[in-house]
Design a protein around this motif. Structure first.
Motif: not given
Length: 109
Positions: A31-35, A68-74
């Motif tokens: 979801t963070f990738v898509a957003v 940035a948050y998506g990178q943190y949890i990827s």
């Protein structure tokens, strides 16, 4: 005797193979990738127009934070790759939006 595994070849299976390359589903990360990608495209495209600087700067800023948050949890390399693409587009749109008028565009000051 081993049987060949039939794999579907649609665009959905390709996206699933890239994002979930470890075989596990990652709905929050995806979801963070898509957003991030949507906000990056929005910021990038709207930054080409001077009068849309509010849209490009705010969507770019939101895309930077989401990426940035998506990178943190990827969890996978495919997620990280697409997040960097979205982060780059968001940053480009953000900085060009800032150059055209900023986050508030003369509304404050």
């Amino acid at each position: 005797m081993t049987q060949a595994v039939r794999q579907s070849r649609g665009p959905r299976s390709l996206i699933n193979a890239v994002l979930n390359s470890d075989g596990k589903p990652h709905p929050l990360e995806n979801t963070f990738v898509a957003v991030t990608l949507v906000l990056g495209v929005l910021a990038f495209v709207s930054s080409a127009f001077n009068n849309l600087h509010l849209l490009s700067s705010w969507s770019g800023l939101a895309g930077i934070f989401a990426g940035a948050y998506g990178q943190y949890i990827s969890a996978t390399t495919g997620e990280r790759f697409l997040l960097i693409i979205g982060l780059g587009a968001s940053a480009f749109g953000f900085f060009l939006g800032m150059a055209h008028g900023g986050l508030f565009g003369g509304l404050i000051g």
